[in-house]
Scaffold this active site. Structure first.
Site, PDB file in Angstrom:
ATOM      1  N   PRO A  78      38.560  40.979  43.668  1.00  0.00           N
ATOM      2  CG  PRO A  78      38.915  43.214  43.125  1.00  0.00           C
ATOM      3  CD  PRO A  78      39.427  42.112  43.998  1.00  0.00           C
ATOM      4  CB  CYS A  79      35.285  37.699  40.595  1.00  0.00           C
ATOM      5  SG  CYS A  79      33.675  38.469  40.290  1.00  0.00           S
ATOM      6  CD  GLN A  80      34.985  43.037  38.721  1.00  0.00           C
ATOM      7  OE1 GLN A  80      35.916  42.574  39.381  1.00  0.00           O
ATOM      8  NE2 GLN A  80      34.137  43.907  39.227  1.00  0.00           N
TER       9      GLN A  80
END
Length: 369
Positions: A78-80
């Site tokens: 996940p890149c958030q």
């Protein structure tokens, strides 16, 4: 086909990378993700086995997938926590990057692919993961790819860290460079059947424009898709000042991400929008998979830029350095004219560059125009 590489897709989401693997005629051995609605969408669209599991539990994931036959592990943690759309502060999700590196280092596939936003490269977790890969016996290539030059009608840059086991000099960056298209792809080129001429895409800041033409590449498709506010103040750069310009439907956003038309999405609108925006564009994934396949089989470069280079080498005797300089100037001219003529078709724009840049005539000859 026994020579096809077999992939395990961790953090698979709704299947963007898995679709790219299919496009590249490789094999998906297994998909894994812990997000319930994404798991449902993945199973709706793929026949391979899918496990809904927490990838943060390294020992559990290793025991679950170790018995599968695979050559490559791919994952986009996940890149958030890294992205400009998120808060940019490393948190628990950023640690999944490190967990991914541990899984790879234990299972030792022939290759691994880790994908994220370019900002991830500055993070501690990314640097620790990279160190794990190197200590685990992998040579690595680190590159930022713009999907717009790999068959995707959208400006979308992504960071890829790719490793090959027991190959300390592994470097496929030039292969990616030579696989690019000469010019970026527009929405209209990719979807000639689109009925819109302009559309609204909610900007991160109202200092940026929000209305775009289909005769240019789309901005990055994000996980939110808001309608144009009634209080919206027109931006000087908008391609259409008509108040009736509408947002893209999720079907069109899905196609701009290069999912196939028949992809079957389920869930509420906000869930579908998020799954689409989170995905690796399948055609970008296809380019990565094909590049690894070329390396595995020791095959030569393929791609429009490489073919154009060979054409100019034969026609004009250009060296590789001269060619790269020429392409850099050509793209610079394209960007300049595109910024001035956002509603001009791609073919007209390229021909107008040719009035000032003779290399375009060589390109048109190369393309058979």
């Amino acid at each position: 086909m026994e020579d096809r590489l077999k992939y395990i897709d961790l953090f698979a989401g709704a299947g963007g990378f898995s679709q790219g693997i299919k496009y590249a005629n490789a094999e998906v051995a297994l998909g894994v993700d812990n997000w319930g609605i994404a798991a449902k969408n993945y199973r709706n669209n793929f026949e391979n086995i899918f496990l809904q599991e927490n990838i943060g539990s390294v020992s559990n994931i290793v025991s679950l997938i170790s018995d599968y036959d695979f050559d490559v592990i791919v994952g986009g943690p996940p890149c958030q926590d890294f992205s400009s759309a998120g808060k940019g502060v490393e948190g628990e999700r950023a640690n999944l990057t490190l967990e991914f590196s541990k899984i790879v280092s234990i299972l030792k596939p022939k290759y691994f692919i880790m994908e994220n936003v370019p900002n991830a490269r500055k993070s501690n977790s990314y640097q620790k993961a990279k160190k794990n890969f190197l200590e685990g016996g992998y040579g690595v290539t680190e590159t930022i790819l713009d999907a717009n030059y790999y068959g995707v009608p959208q400006r979308r840059k992504r960071l890829f860290l790719i490793g090959a086991l027991n190959q300390p000099d592994f470097d496929i960056s030039e292969n990616f460079e030579m696989r690019q298209t000469i010019f970026p792809l527009t929405v209209k080129e990719y979807m000639p059947d689109i009925s819109l001429t302009d559309y609204y895409l909610h900007p991160r800041s109202y200092e940026r424009r929000g209305v775009f033409s289909v005769y240019e590449p789309s901005p990055t498709i994000r996980g939110v898709n808001r309608p144009k506010p009634k209080t919206y103040v027109q931006h000087i750069g908008n391609t259409n000042k008509d108040d009736e310009v509408v947002s893209l439907s999720y079907d069109l956003r899905s196609r701009i991400q290069t999912f196939p038309k028949e992809y079957h999405w389920v869930g509420n609108i906000s869930e579908i929008e998020q799954m689409i925006g989170n995905a690796v564009p399948p055609l970008l994934a296809k380019a990565v998979v094909e590049t690894i396949s070329n390396h595995s089989k020791k095959e030569p470069y393929v791609g429009e830029e490489y073919e154009f280079y060979k054409f100019l080498q034969k026609q004009k005797g250009l060296t590789k350095d001269e060619y790269k300089s020429t392409i850099k100037e050509l793209r610079k001219s394209y960007r300049y004219l595109r910024n001035k003529n956002r509603s001009t078709s791609q073919s007209q724009l390229i021909k107008s560059i040719g009035l000032e840049n003779t290399i375009v005539n060589d390109y048109l000859e190369f393309k058979g125009n």
